[in-house]
Design a protein around this motif. Structure first.
Motif, PDB file in Angstrom:
ATOM      1  N   UNK A  53      19.316  -4.506   3.536  1.00  0.00           N
ATOM      2  CA  UNK A  53      18.778  -4.838   4.518  1.00  0.00           C
ATOM      3  C   UNK A  53      17.252  -4.903   4.150  1.00  0.00           C
ATOM      4  N   UNK A  54      16.354  -5.200   5.127  1.00  0.00           N
ATOM      5  CA  UNK A  54      14.731  -5.158   4.760  1.00  0.00           C
ATOM      6  C   UNK A  54      14.633  -3.610   4.942  1.00  0.00           C
ATOM      7  N   UNK A  55      13.643  -3.479   3.857  1.00  0.00           N
ATOM      8  CA  UNK A  55      12.989  -1.953   3.848  1.00  0.00           C
ATOM      9  C   UNK A  55      11.543  -1.850   3.790  1.00  0.00           C
ATOM     10  N   UNK A  56      10.865  -0.749   4.064  1.00  0.00           N
ATOM     11  CA  UNK A  56       9.481  -0.931   4.219  1.00  0.00           C
ATOM     12  C   UNK A  56       9.081   0.392   2.847  1.00  0.00           C
ATOM     13  N   UNK A  57      10.131   0.846   2.243  1.00  0.00           N
ATOM     14  CA  UNK A  57       9.610   1.786   1.144  1.00  0.00           C
ATOM     15  C   UNK A  57       8.597   1.219   0.256  1.00  0.00           C
ATOM     16  N   UNK A  58       8.914   0.029  -0.045  1.00  0.00           N
ATOM     17  CA  UNK A  58       7.849  -0.436  -1.363  1.00  0.00           C
ATOM     18  C   UNK A  58       6.349  -0.514  -0.665  1.00  0.00           C
ATOM     19  N   UNK A  59       6.224  -0.816   0.673  1.00  0.00           N
ATOM     20  CA  UNK A  59       4.884  -1.006   1.294  1.00  0.00           C
ATOM     21  C   UNK A  59       4.590   0.498   1.269  1.00  0.00           C
ATOM     22  N   UNK A  60       5.149   1.462   1.639  1.00  0.00           N
ATOM     23  CA  UNK A  60       4.822   2.792   1.297  1.00  0.00           C
ATOM     24  C   UNK A  60       4.215   3.385   0.314  1.00  0.00           C
ATOM     25  N   UNK A  61       5.024   2.877  -0.772  1.00  0.00           N
ATOM     26  CA  UNK A  61       4.653   3.349  -2.258  1.00  0.00           C
ATOM     27  C   UNK A  61       3.409   2.280  -2.697  1.00  0.00           C
ATOM     28  N   UNK A  62       3.383   1.393  -2.153  1.00  0.00           N
ATOM     29  CA  UNK A  62       2.098   0.903  -2.633  1.00  0.00           C
ATOM     30  C   UNK A  62       0.903   1.326  -1.883  1.00  0.00           C
ATOM     31  N   UNK A  63       0.950   1.834  -0.594  1.00  0.00           N
ATOM     32  CA  UNK A  63      -0.024   2.401   0.235  1.00  0.00           C
ATOM     33  C   UNK A  63      -0.559   3.742  -0.307  1.00  0.00           C
ATOM     34  N   UNK A  64       0.424   4.454  -0.705  1.00  0.00           N
ATOM     35  CA  UNK A  64       0.330   5.764  -1.392  1.00  0.00           C
ATOM     36  C   UNK A  64      -0.071   5.934  -2.983  1.00  0.00           C
ATOM     37  N   UNK A  65       0.445   4.774  -3.595  1.00  0.00           N
ATOM     38  CA  UNK A  65       0.160   4.951  -5.125  1.00  0.00           C
ATOM     39  C   UNK A  65      -1.375   4.857  -5.505  1.00  0.00           C
ATOM     40  N   UNK A  66      -2.099   4.107  -4.703  1.00  0.00           N
ATOM     41  CA  UNK A  66      -3.457   3.908  -5.116  1.00  0.00           C
ATOM     42  C   UNK A  66      -4.307   4.307  -3.573  1.00  0.00           C
ATOM     43  N   UNK A  67      -5.380   4.549  -3.772  1.00  0.00           N
ATOM     44  CA  UNK A  67      -6.117   4.661  -2.361  1.00  0.00           C
ATOM     45  C   UNK A  67      -6.298   3.334  -1.732  1.00  0.00           C
ATOM     46  N   UNK A  68      -5.256   2.923  -1.102  1.00  0.00           N
ATOM     47  CA  UNK A  68      -5.406   1.426  -0.447  1.00  0.00           C
ATOM     48  C   UNK A  68      -6.270   1.545   0.689  1.00  0.00           C
ATOM     49  N   UNK A  69      -6.326   2.525   1.601  1.00  0.00           N
ATOM     50  CA  UNK A  69      -7.148   2.374   2.760  1.00  0.00           C
ATOM     51  C   UNK A  69      -8.701   2.305   2.214  1.00  0.00           C
ATOM     52  N   UNK A  70      -8.804   3.002   1.376  1.00  0.00           N
ATOM     53  CA  UNK A  70     -10.333   2.824   0.869  1.00  0.00           C
ATOM     54  C   UNK A  70     -10.530   1.408   0.494  1.00  0.00           C
ATOM     55  N   UNK A  71      -9.784   1.021  -0.229  1.00  0.00           N
ATOM     56  CA  UNK A  71     -10.100  -0.198  -0.752  1.00  0.00           C
ATOM     57  C   UNK A  71      -9.996  -1.337   0.434  1.00  0.00           C
ATOM     58  N   UNK A  72      -9.313  -1.165   1.360  1.00  0.00           N
ATOM     59  CA  UNK A  72      -9.186  -1.929   2.838  1.00  0.00           C
ATOM     60  C   UNK A  72     -10.615  -1.688   3.231  1.00  0.00           C
ATOM     61  N   UNK A  73     -10.988  -0.775   3.594  1.00  0.00           N
ATOM     62  CA  UNK A  73     -12.239  -0.388   4.035  1.00  0.00           C
ATOM     63  C   UNK A  73     -13.324  -0.969   3.465  1.00  0.00           C
ATOM     64  N   UNK A  74     -13.420  -0.993   1.888  1.00  0.00           N
ATOM     65  CA  UNK A  74     -14.489  -1.497   1.307  1.00  0.00           C
ATOM     66  C   UNK A  74     -14.481  -3.141   1.571  1.00  0.00           C
ATOM     67  N   UNK A  75     -13.431  -3.553   1.570  1.00  0.00           N
ATOM     68  CA  UNK A  75     -13.145  -5.032   1.795  1.00  0.00           C
ATOM     69  C   UNK A  75     -13.880  -5.450   2.759  1.00  0.00           C
ATOM     70  N   UNK A  76     -13.612  -4.602   3.954  1.00  0.00           N
ATOM     71  CA  UNK A  76     -13.986  -4.808   5.196  1.00  0.00           C
ATOM     72  C   UNK A  76     -15.543  -4.613   5.207  1.00  0.00           C
ATOM     73  N   UNK A  77     -16.025  -3.805   4.464  1.00  0.00           N
ATOM     74  CA  UNK A  77     -17.740  -3.650   4.403  1.00  0.00           C
ATOM     75  C   UNK A  77     -18.264  -4.665   3.793  1.00  0.00           C
TER      76      UNK A  77
END
Length: 275
Positions: A53-77
């Motif tokens: 079935x579809x899973x979101x485990x890999x999205x969670x892993x990608x989000x936590x393996x690196x500071x993804x929110x920081x990179x997204x915020x930087x791109x927004x800036x």
């Protein structure tokens, strides 16, 4: 409707569907890889693109393996500062080139236009030297500044401004409007579809920028999301699922912005066809 016309239309729909699949296919494969469970092969023949079935485990892993929110915020800036400045500077440069008369106008325009034919890689070292001399290396300003001026934006807006009927501009000047007021109240409203297209192109270009931030930045905390995806690839190695999920997350803002602005893009295309 005659049979030949029906067959012709059916053939056209089949051709357009095939072309759409060619362009959408890689995205669907990427989405499938990011949603597949660990027990399902990513690469198989024949292709198995439906996650079961579809899973979101890999999205969670990608989000936590690196500071993804920081990179997204930087791109927004980067996008939030670069794109408005890019549009304003392009419009201010295009207006005199389209509507004013002064010595050397055509020479200046062709000099700006000639930079469009230079590979972007050729400008990396000169830009880096200038940014370093200004003390902006490894800063947000160092990433933003080179993206503010664009020959493409100046060219596109210059052509749009030149297409506005001269009688409208002359009437505004007869009524006592100064150049800045004509620029603000006449030219910018007339160029609204073009401005929207430039905004979308600028957003996509800045959001996906990779080479220039890689050259000018040393601190990973200032990375945009495109560099963050490359960082994720270095961490996860051969884990294609996490990389695919992280790439999908980075694409979502681009899709949202395009869906919001697509009406203006269609208006601009219709205006270009009428012109």
């Amino acid at each position: 409707m005659s049979l030949p016309m029906t067959l012709r239309r059916a053939g056209m729909y089949i051709l357009l569907t095939a072309i759409a699949l060619v362009f959408v296919g890689p995205f669907l494969i990427l989405l499938s890889a990011g949603l597949k469970p660990a027990g399902q092969a990513v690469f198989s023949f024949p292709p198995d693109v439906i996650p079961r079935p579809p899973v979101l485990d890999w999205a969670v892993e990608a989000w936590t393996a690196i500071p993804f929110p920081t990179y997204l915020l930087n791109s927004v800036i980067y996008v939030g500062v670069t794109v408005p400045l890019y549009i304003v500077v392009s419009a201010l440069c295009a207006y005199p080139l389209a509507l004013m008369t002064f010595r050397g106008k055509n020479l200046i325009f062709f000099a700006i236009l000639s930079t469009m034919f230079l590979p972007s890689e050729v400008m990396l070292i000169p830009r880096f030297l200038v940014v370093s001399e200004l003390g902006m290396a490894d800063t947000f300003a160092g990433v933003i500044l080179p993206g503010v001026l664009s020959a493409f934006g100046i060219f596109l807006l210059r052509q749009t401004f030149a297409g506005v009927p001269r009688e409208v501009v002359d009437a505004a000047r007869t009524d006592g409007c100064h150049e800045l007021r004509i620029f603000w109240h006449v030219m910018l409203p007339a160029a609204r579809p073009t401005l929207a297209i430039l905004g979308i192109f600028g957003f996509i270009s800045v959001w996906n920028s990779f080479i220039w931030p890689l050259v000018v930045l040393k601190d990973s905390a200032k990375y945009p999301v495109a560099l963050g995806i490359a960082y994720l690839a270095g961490i996860t190695g051969t884990d294609v699922r996490s990389l695919a999920a992280g790439t999908i997350i980075s694409i979502i803002p681009v899709v949202i912005v395009f869906m919001i602005m697509q009406r203006h893009v269609l208006e601009g295309m219709r205006g270009a066809v009428k012109g």
